[in-house]
Scaffold this motif. Sequence first.
Motif, PDB file in Angstrom:
ATOM      1  N   VAL A  91       0.848  -1.187   0.000  1.00 61.72           N
ATOM      2  CA  VAL A  91       0.000   0.000   0.000  1.00 61.72           C
ATOM      3  C   VAL A  91       0.883   1.236   0.000  1.00 61.72           C
ATOM      4  O   VAL A  91       1.852   1.320   0.761  1.00 61.72           O
ATOM      5  N   GLU A  98      -2.426   6.113  -0.762  1.00 57.06           N
ATOM      6  CA  GLU A  98      -3.229   5.007  -0.251  1.00 57.06           C
ATOM      7  C   GLU A  98      -3.629   4.013  -1.345  1.00 57.06           C
ATOM      8  O   GLU A  98      -4.567   3.241  -1.179  1.00 57.06           O
ATOM      9  N   VAL A 106      -3.640   0.691  -3.357  1.00 56.01           N
ATOM     10  CA  VAL A 106      -3.258  -0.694  -3.095  1.00 56.01           C
ATOM     11  C   VAL A 106      -2.546  -1.221  -4.336  1.00 56.01           C
ATOM     12  O   VAL A 106      -3.174  -1.537  -5.344  1.00 56.01           O
ATOM     13  N   THR A 109      -8.843   0.497  -2.220  1.00 60.49           N
ATOM     14  CA  THR A 109      -8.202   1.802  -2.411  1.00 60.49           C
ATOM     15  C   THR A 109      -9.119   2.940  -1.987  1.00 60.49           C
ATOM     16  O   THR A 109      -8.686   3.888  -1.316  1.00 60.49           O
TER      17      THR A 109
END
Length: 326
Positions: free
Chosen positions: A47, A52, A54, A161
Motif C-alpha cells: 500500500v 493510499e 493498493v 483503495t
Amino acid sequence: MVEGSKGDNEELPEIDPILKEKITEIKKCPKCFSTKLIISSEPAEAVCMECEFVVNQETIDRIVEKKAFDEKQKSNKVKVEAPLTFTIHKKGAATVIDWHNRGDRQSKSFSTGQKAQVYYLRNWKRRVRITGSTERNLTYALSEITKTANKLHLPKNILETASGIYQKALEEHLINGRSIREIATASLYIACRQSGLSKTLDDIAHASDVDKKELGKAYRFLIKKLDYVISPLQPDQCIAKFSNKAAVQEKVEDIVQKILTSAKDSKLTVGRSPTGIAAAAGYIALVLVNERKTQKEIADIAQTTEITIRNRYRELVSRLMFEISL
C-alpha cells in the motif's frame, strides 16, 4: 525505500516465497511514483503511504490442510479467521457472539443462567463495538462505498483503495462540515481514476444517488487537499465500456483499438473528449463491419451528444483517410 509492517522485507518469513518475491519486486507506486510503500502480510499487500493506492494484494491462507478421520479432527479443521480489509470497520477484526445459545454444534443448549449471561455479553458487545462519532462516521462511509461499488460491479482492489482514501481524509479531519456520502463517493471515483477505469461522474453519481455537481466539488476538494495526481482519461480506456454496452463483436473492439492508436499517433486526441473520440471510433468500426447503428444510439451508449460524435467522426475519416460508403 520500501518499508514493511514489522520492519524491513527480511522480516516477512511467513509469506509464501513466491508471493514474497512478487510483492518485494514493487519498488514504487504506479500512480504517484512514491517509493514509500507499506508491505503487510495480513493480507499480503503493498500500500502506498502517499496516495493510499493498493499496489498489489493477495490473500494468503497459511493453515495447512490435514486429513480428517473423525468428527473431532473435522471440527479442528474449521477455519474462522478472515483476512483483514480496509473495507470493514477496524479492518474486520471483531468478535462475534453467535445467536445460538450453545457452545458449538455438538454442545447442549445453555441453561437459563448461561443464556442470560450470554444475552448480557451480546448486548454490551454491540454497544461498545462502535465508540465515538469518528467510528460511526467511518462505519457509515465504508458501507456507502461498498454499496456503490457493488452496484457498479467494481473489483476488490478499487474498493480497498477507496476505503483507504476515505480513512486518510478522515484522519486529516477533511470530513468536518461536509457530507459523508459525498466524500465517500468522491473517494470511490478517485480510486476508479487511479486504476484507469472508465467510470464517469455520471456513472458514480447515478449509482450513489449523489448530485453530480456536489460530487465534482468533493472530488476536486480531495484532490487538492490530499495532493493526488490523477492522469487524464485516455480514449482507449473507454473501449471496454463501449463494447459492453453496445454488445458488439470482438473484431469491432479490435478495429476501434487500431483506430484510436492511429488517432493518437496523428495527435487527433489532443484537446478532445476521450468519450467522444472513442464513440466516433466505435461508430466507424460498426460501419466498416456493416453493423449499422445510428449516431443517436451510439451517443446514448457513450453518454455524449450526436454533434460530438459527428464532428469527431468527420475528423477521423478525413485525417485517417477512411473510405466509407453510407
